[in-house]
Design a protein around this motif. Structure first.
Motif, PDB file in Angstrom:
ATOM      1  N   LEU A  34       0.759  -1.253   0.135  1.00  0.00           N
ATOM      2  CA  LEU A  34      -0.153  -0.258  -0.051  1.00  0.00           C
ATOM      3  C   LEU A  34       0.886   1.377  -0.067  1.00  0.00           C
ATOM      4  O   LEU A  34       0.369   2.313  -0.228  1.00  0.00           O
ATOM      5  CB  LEU A  34      -0.856   0.179   1.174  1.00  0.00           C
ATOM      6  N   GLY A  35       2.011   1.146   0.357  1.00  0.00           N
ATOM      7  CA  GLY A  35       2.866   2.212   0.294  1.00  0.00           C
ATOM      8  C   GLY A  35       3.136   2.969   1.609  1.00  0.00           C
ATOM      9  O   GLY A  35       2.639   2.529   2.606  1.00  0.00           O
ATOM     10  N   PRO A  36       4.163   3.964   1.685  1.00  0.00           N
ATOM     11  CA  PRO A  36       4.365   4.361   2.969  1.00  0.00           C
ATOM     12  C   PRO A  36       3.260   5.390   3.634  1.00  0.00           C
ATOM     13  O   PRO A  36       2.317   6.060   2.849  1.00  0.00           O
ATOM     14  CB  PRO A  36       5.625   5.381   2.970  1.00  0.00           C
ATOM     15  N   LEU A  37       3.281   5.739   4.776  1.00  0.00           N
ATOM     16  CA  LEU A  37       2.187   6.641   5.612  1.00  0.00           C
ATOM     17  C   LEU A  37       3.069   7.495   6.149  1.00  0.00           C
ATOM     18  O   LEU A  37       4.307   7.614   6.444  1.00  0.00           O
ATOM     19  CB  LEU A  37       1.524   5.637   6.706  1.00  0.00           C
ATOM     20  N   PRO A  38       2.562   8.737   6.176  1.00  0.00           N
ATOM     21  CA  PRO A  38       3.132  10.023   6.861  1.00  0.00           C
ATOM     22  C   PRO A  38       4.020   9.683   8.197  1.00  0.00           C
ATOM     23  O   PRO A  38       4.981  10.193   8.387  1.00  0.00           O
ATOM     24  CB  PRO A  38       2.120  11.107   6.850  1.00  0.00           C
ATOM     25  N   ALA A  39       3.463   8.804   8.843  1.00  0.00           N
ATOM     26  CA  ALA A  39       4.097   8.843  10.324  1.00  0.00           C
ATOM     27  C   ALA A  39       4.910   7.697  10.412  1.00  0.00           C
ATOM     28  O   ALA A  39       5.503   7.603  11.490  1.00  0.00           O
ATOM     29  CB  ALA A  39       2.616   8.375  11.121  1.00  0.00           C
ATOM     30  N   ASP A  40       5.274   7.124   9.276  1.00  0.00           N
ATOM     31  CA  ASP A  40       6.180   5.769   9.319  1.00  0.00           C
ATOM     32  C   ASP A  40       7.557   6.401   9.557  1.00  0.00           C
ATOM     33  O   ASP A  40       8.316   5.631  10.298  1.00  0.00           O
ATOM     34  CB  ASP A  40       6.447   5.128   7.920  1.00  0.00           C
ATOM     35  N   ARG A  41       7.937   7.481   9.291  1.00  0.00           N
ATOM     36  CA  ARG A  41       9.133   8.043   9.803  1.00  0.00           C
ATOM     37  C   ARG A  41       9.507   8.238  11.040  1.00  0.00           C
ATOM     38  O   ARG A  41      10.678   8.255  11.748  1.00  0.00           O
ATOM     39  CB  ARG A  41       9.459   9.436   8.933  1.00  0.00           C
ATOM     40  N   TYR A  42       8.375   8.309  11.996  1.00  0.00           N
ATOM     41  CA  TYR A  42       8.507   8.623  13.258  1.00  0.00           C
ATOM     42  C   TYR A  42       8.406   7.366  14.202  1.00  0.00           C
ATOM     43  O   TYR A  42       8.483   7.314  15.210  1.00  0.00           O
ATOM     44  CB  TYR A  42       7.585   9.382  13.824  1.00  0.00           C
ATOM     45  N   ASP A  43       8.563   6.215  13.278  1.00  0.00           N
ATOM     46  CA  ASP A  43       8.281   4.818  13.995  1.00  0.00           C
ATOM     47  C   ASP A  43       9.418   4.001  14.022  1.00  0.00           C
ATOM     48  O   ASP A  43      10.382   4.211  12.960  1.00  0.00           O
ATOM     49  CB  ASP A  43       7.285   4.055  13.024  1.00  0.00           C
ATOM     50  N   TYR A  44       9.518   3.123  14.992  1.00  0.00           N
ATOM     51  CA  TYR A  44      10.748   2.266  15.360  1.00  0.00           C
ATOM     52  C   TYR A  44      10.298   1.209  14.148  1.00  0.00           C
ATOM     53  O   TYR A  44       9.347   0.610  14.054  1.00  0.00           O
ATOM     54  CB  TYR A  44      10.419   1.693  16.740  1.00  0.00           C
ATOM     55  N   THR A  45      11.310   0.826  13.453  1.00  0.00           N
ATOM     56  CA  THR A  45      11.292  -0.040  12.437  1.00  0.00           C
ATOM     57  C   THR A  45      11.930  -1.448  12.557  1.00  0.00           C
ATOM     58  O   THR A  45      12.452  -1.856  13.687  1.00  0.00           O
ATOM     59  CB  THR A  45      12.102   0.415  10.982  1.00  0.00           C
ATOM     60  N   PRO A  46      11.439  -2.318  11.977  1.00  0.00           N
ATOM     61  CA  PRO A  46      11.835  -3.840  11.914  1.00  0.00           C
ATOM     62  C   PRO A  46      13.432  -3.834  12.059  1.00  0.00           C
ATOM     63  O   PRO A  46      13.883  -4.527  12.885  1.00  0.00           O
ATOM     64  CB  PRO A  46      11.385  -4.531  10.898  1.00  0.00           C
TER      65      PRO A  46
END
Length: 278
Positions: A34-46
């Motif tokens: 579905l693609g990235p979301l605006p808040a993704d950059r603020y998230d702890y990633t895998p």
């Protein structure tokens, strides 16, 4: 909303999705499709998780050696094995049709094996010192970060944003269309895809996996089929993206502080991995 009004709204939102980001695959099988979301950059990633686990393990191993346990393993098993649940759901419920056909709302039991520690079992003496070393490692990795004010801000806002998304009339209309579609195929009329995924009828085991019954698998297939037919996940994703963008604009300074905390954390992890021989 009338049927014509709903169709027009869906067309407008889907057009916005296509214009807003990179081209998506024709068939949605995973949330990443579905693609990235605006808040993704603020998230702890895998990747953050994997690197933090490695850094924490190295710090714990060093601490344990200092406490008289020089051969403490990087990935130890507990003296008695805890029950470990495996979660493979997405924010949109099940999306992959082949997975739905095979496993319903559960997963391949073999996937759980990868979560088991690869090291030997701790001794009782090691286990007695392990909590203190684990806490010390956590303090080291969180050094210079205000946990409540900055580190947890984005996740706290995510809860409120999710509540707002669920009130979005376009999303509620999309869920209603999906719900009717599932019911028309002879299955329960769930209020939304998450309700279908979490239905207690699937009788999850202690590890969270389901029994993969014929009814469960058939329901999951109808679920995914209706999502694809009516672009439910895409509309849901668009509602989340819009709501997140508005929230980030309203609280720009707080999000920026949270992002700085995440960068500090990543920098600390990099330093630990570099010094302890990653």
């Amino acid at each position: 909303m009338t049927s014509r009004g709903w169709r027009l709204s869906a067309v407008v939102v889907l057009a916005a999705i296509c214009a807003a980001g990179p081209e998506r695959p024709e068939v949605i099988r995973t949330a990443s499709d579905l693609g990235p979301l605006p808040a993704d950059r603020y998230d702890y990633t895998p990747q953050d998780y994997q690197r933090s686990q490695r850094a924490s393990a190295l710090l714990i191993q060093k601490c344990m050696a200092e406490r008289g346990h020089p051969d403490f393993p990087l990935d130890p098993r507990y003296p008695s094995d805890p029950v470990v649940a495996t979660a493979v759901s997405t924010d949109y419920g099940v999306l992959d049709l082949s997975t739905a056909r095979r496993w319903g709302y559960g997963w391949d039991p073999a996937q759980s094996l990868s979560l088991r520690p690869k090291g030997r079992r701790m001794t009782n003496a090691e286990y007695a010192d392990f909590p203190a070393c684990s806490a010390e490692a956590s303090r080291r990795l969180m050094r210079g970060i205000d946990l409540k004010r900055d580190w947890l801000y984005a996740s706290t806002r995510a809860i409120e944003v999710d509540k707002a998304v669920k009130r979005d009339p376009r999303l509620r209309a999309a869920w209603d269309v999906w719900s009717r579609c599932v019911a028309e195929q002879g299955f329960t009329r769930y209020p939304d895809p998450v309700a279908a995924y979490t239905d207690t009828a699937w009788k999850r085991n202690s590890d969270g996996n389901t029994r993969h019954t014929q009814r469960e698998r058939a329901t999951a297939v109808a679920d995914v089929t209706c999502k694809r037919r009516h672009h439910t996940a895409e509309l849901w994703h668009a509602a989340r993206a819009q709501t997140q963008a508005v929230d980030i604009t309203r609280h720009r300074d707080r999000y920026a502080a949270g992002l700085q905390a995440l960068r500090t954390y990543r920098s600390t992890i990099a330093e630990v991995l570099r010094k302890l021989g990653y």
